[in-house]
Scaffold this motif. Structure first.
Motif, mmCIF file in Angstrom:
data_model
loop_
_atom_site.group_PDB
_atom_site.id
_atom_site.type_symbol
_atom_site.label_atom_id
_atom_site.label_comp_id
_atom_site.label_asym_id
_atom_site.label_seq_id
_atom_site.Cartn_x
_atom_site.Cartn_y
_atom_site.Cartn_z
ATOM 1 N N VAL A 193 0.833 -1.207 0.000
ATOM 2 C CA VAL A 193 0.000 0.000 0.000
ATOM 3 C C VAL A 193 0.869 1.259 0.000
ATOM 4 N N ALA A 194 1.918 1.269 0.841
ATOM 5 C CA ALA A 194 2.804 2.435 0.914
ATOM 6 C C ALA A 194 3.521 2.665 -0.409
ATOM 7 N N LEU A 195 4.003 1.593 -1.031
ATOM 8 C CA LEU A 195 4.709 1.740 -2.306
ATOM 9 C C LEU A 195 3.776 2.227 -3.407
ATOM 10 N N LEU A 196 2.545 1.727 -3.432
ATOM 11 C CA LEU A 196 1.572 2.209 -4.420
ATOM 12 C C LEU A 196 1.269 3.685 -4.195
ATOM 13 N N TRP A 197 1.178 4.088 -2.919
ATOM 14 C CA TRP A 197 0.940 5.503 -2.611
ATOM 15 C C TRP A 197 2.089 6.369 -3.127
ATOM 16 N N PHE A 198 3.326 5.925 -2.896
ATOM 17 C CA PHE A 198 4.477 6.682 -3.408
ATOM 18 C C PHE A 198 4.422 6.792 -4.934
ATOM 19 N N GLU A 199 4.032 5.688 -5.598
ATOM 20 C CA GLU A 199 3.944 5.713 -7.061
ATOM 21 C C GLU A 199 2.880 6.708 -7.523
ATOM 22 N N LEU A 200 1.709 6.691 -6.883
ATOM 23 C CA LEU A 200 0.623 7.590 -7.268
ATOM 24 C C LEU A 200 0.959 9.052 -7.001
ATOM 25 N N GLN A 201 1.804 9.286 -5.993
ATOM 26 C CA GLN A 201 2.223 10.653 -5.671
ATOM 27 C C GLN A 201 3.393 11.123 -6.519
ATOM 28 N N GLY A 202 3.864 10.251 -7.395
ATOM 29 C CA GLY A 202 4.992 10.617 -8.251
ATOM 30 C C GLY A 202 6.334 10.568 -7.559
ATOM 31 N N GLN A 203 6.375 9.964 -6.357
ATOM 32 C CA GLN A 203 7.636 9.891 -5.613
ATOM 33 C C GLN A 203 8.342 8.554 -5.789
ATOM 34 N N GLY A 204 7.650 7.585 -6.394
ATOM 35 C CA GLY A 204 8.252 6.281 -6.645
ATOM 36 C C GLY A 204 8.901 6.241 -8.014
ATOM 37 N N GLY A 205 9.338 5.059 -8.389
ATOM 38 C CA GLY A 205 9.962 4.922 -9.711
ATOM 39 C C GLY A 205 10.017 3.485 -10.163
ATOM 40 N N PHE A 206 9.455 2.584 -9.349
ATOM 41 C CA PHE A 206 9.590 1.161 -9.654
ATOM 42 C C PHE A 206 8.782 0.783 -10.894
ATOM 43 N N PHE A 207 7.496 1.129 -10.924
ATOM 44 C CA PHE A 207 6.635 0.721 -12.032
ATOM 45 C C PHE A 207 6.870 1.577 -13.279
ATOM 46 N N SER A 208 7.303 2.791 -13.082
ATOM 47 C CA SER A 208 7.585 3.656 -14.229
ATOM 48 C C SER A 208 8.994 3.463 -14.776
ATOM 49 N N LEU A 209 9.809 2.648 -14.074
ATOM 50 C CA LEU A 209 11.215 2.427 -14.446
ATOM 51 C C LEU A 209 11.999 3.740 -14.472
#
Length: 303
Positions: A193-209
Motif C-alpha cells: 500500500v505504501a509503495l503504491l501511494w508513493f507511485e501515485l504521488q509521483g515519488q516512486g519509480g519502480f513501475f515507471s522504471l
C-alpha cells in the motif's frame, strides 16, 4: 584446518552468511538513488514474496495457516516484524547517509547487549569476565560520546532493536525460515500500500522504471539478499557449535568497518579508534571467556 568433528559445510555456510551481511553496505550503496524508506518497503515486499514462494513449494500452503492458528505466535512475530523493519530502515538510511562505521559499531555492541538483556529480563548470571566485557563496552560507548562529539545513537538503536528482535525470536516457537516468511507476510500489505501511494504521488519509480530498470531489478533481488544469509545462518547453527558461530559473527561488523573507512572514506581518527579499541577489548574478553567455557563443557562431557 578445521577442528576434528567440525562440520566443514556448516562452517563455510556460516562464513558465507556473515560475509554477505558484512558486504551489504555495497549493495545498498547501489540503490542510493532510491529513498531509504522505499528500499526497506521493497525489501519487505520481495522478501515476503520469495520466502513465501519457497516455503509453499517445500511445505504447501498450510505453512502460513499453521502460524496464524497460534495467536501468541502471531503477536510475537508481528512485534518482531516491526522491530526488524525499524532495524533495516535505520541501517539502510545510515549506510546511504554516510554512517557505515557507526552501523558496524552497532553490530559489534549487539552480542554484549544480548548478555545485558539476558541478565535484566531472563535472570541469567554473568561470569566475572562477562561483567568486565560489558563494563569495557560501556566505557567505549561513553568515550565515543564525550570525545568524538556525538552520542552514537545509530549504533545503540541498531544494537537495541536487533537484540530485542533476537529475544522475541528466541521464544517464538517457529523455525527461522518460516518465522522470516511470516514476519514479512505481516509487512506485505502495508509495504505494498505504501509503495503504491508513493507511485501515485509521483515519488516512486519502480513501475515507471524511472530509476533505469537496473535499480528496479536490484530492489527485487534485495529481498533475496536479506533472506539468503538468514537461511544460511539457520542451516549453520544446527551443524556448528554456537561458540564457533559466536566468534564468526564478528566478521560482518569488521567488514562493514573496513568498507566504511577504505571504500566510503568515512573519518576514523584517533578519538574514534580509541573508543573502538576499548569496545574490541571487551569483545575479546567476551569471546575468550565463551571459548574457554565451551571447551570446559566439552571436557566435562568427555570425562
Amino acid at each position: 584446518m578445521t577442528a576434528p568433528g567440525l562440520d566443514r559445510r556448516g562452517l563455510w555456510i556460516a562464513v558465507g552468511a556473515f560475509v554477505i551481511w558484512g558486504l551489504m553496505p555495497l549493495y545498498w550503496h547501489l540503490l542510493k538513488a532510491v529513498p531509504s524508506l522505499q528500499i526497506v518497503l521493497h525489501r519487505a515486499l520481495w522478501c515476503a514474496v520469495l520466502v513465501a514462494a519457497w516455503l509453499t513449494l517445500r511445505e504447501g500452503r498450510g505453512w502460513y495457516r499453521s502460524v496464524l492458528a497460534q495467536p501468541r505466535l502471531v503477536a510475537m512475530l508481528a512485534s518482531s516484524s516491526v522491530l526488524i523493519a525499524f532495524n533495516w530502515g535505520l541501517y539502510v538510511w545510515a549506510v546511504n547517509a554516510g554512517h557505515v562505521v557507526e552501523t558496524s559499531l552497532g553490530y559489534f555492541i549487539n552480542p554484549l547487549l544480548n548478555v545485558v538483556i539476558g541478565v535484566l529480563f531472563l535472570r541469567e548470571r554473568l561470569s566475572p569476565a562477562q561483567w568486565v566485557s560489558v563494563a569495557l563496552a560501556a566505557c567505549g560507548v561513553a568515550w565515543l560520546t564525550f570525545h568524538y562529539g556525538s552520542f552514537p545513537w545509530i549504533a545503540l538503536c541498531l544494537a537495541g532493536s536487533f537484540a530485542l528482535y533476537g529475544v522475541i525470536r528466541k521464544f517464538a516457537a517457529v523455525d527461522a525460515v518460516r518465522g522470516l516468511g511470516a514476519e514479512n507476510m505481516f509487512m506485505f500489505v502495508p509495504a505494498l500500500v505504501a509503495l503504491l501511494w508513493f507511485e501515485l504521488q509521483g515519488q516512486g519509480g519502480f513501475f515507471s522504471l524511472r530509476w533505469g530498470g537496473w535499480v528496479e531489478l536490484l530492489l527485487v533481488l534485495g529481498g533475496a539478499l536479506t533472506a539468503v544469509p538468514l537461511i544460511f545462518f539457520a542451516f549453520a547453527v544446527r551443524r556448528v557449535p554456537l561458540s564457533v558461530v559466536g566468534l564468526l559473527q564478528y566478521l560482518a561488523p569488521t567488514l562493514q568497518l573496513l568498507l566504511g573507512v577504505f571504500f566510503f572514506g568515512e573519518a576514523f581518527g584517533a578519538d574514534r579508534a580509541i573508543g573502538f579499541a576499548i569496545i574490541w577489548t571487551g569483545l575479546a574478553v567476551f569471546a575468550i571467556d565463551g571459548a574457554l567455557a565451551a571447551r570446559r563443557r566439552v571436557v566435562a562431557q568427555q570425562a
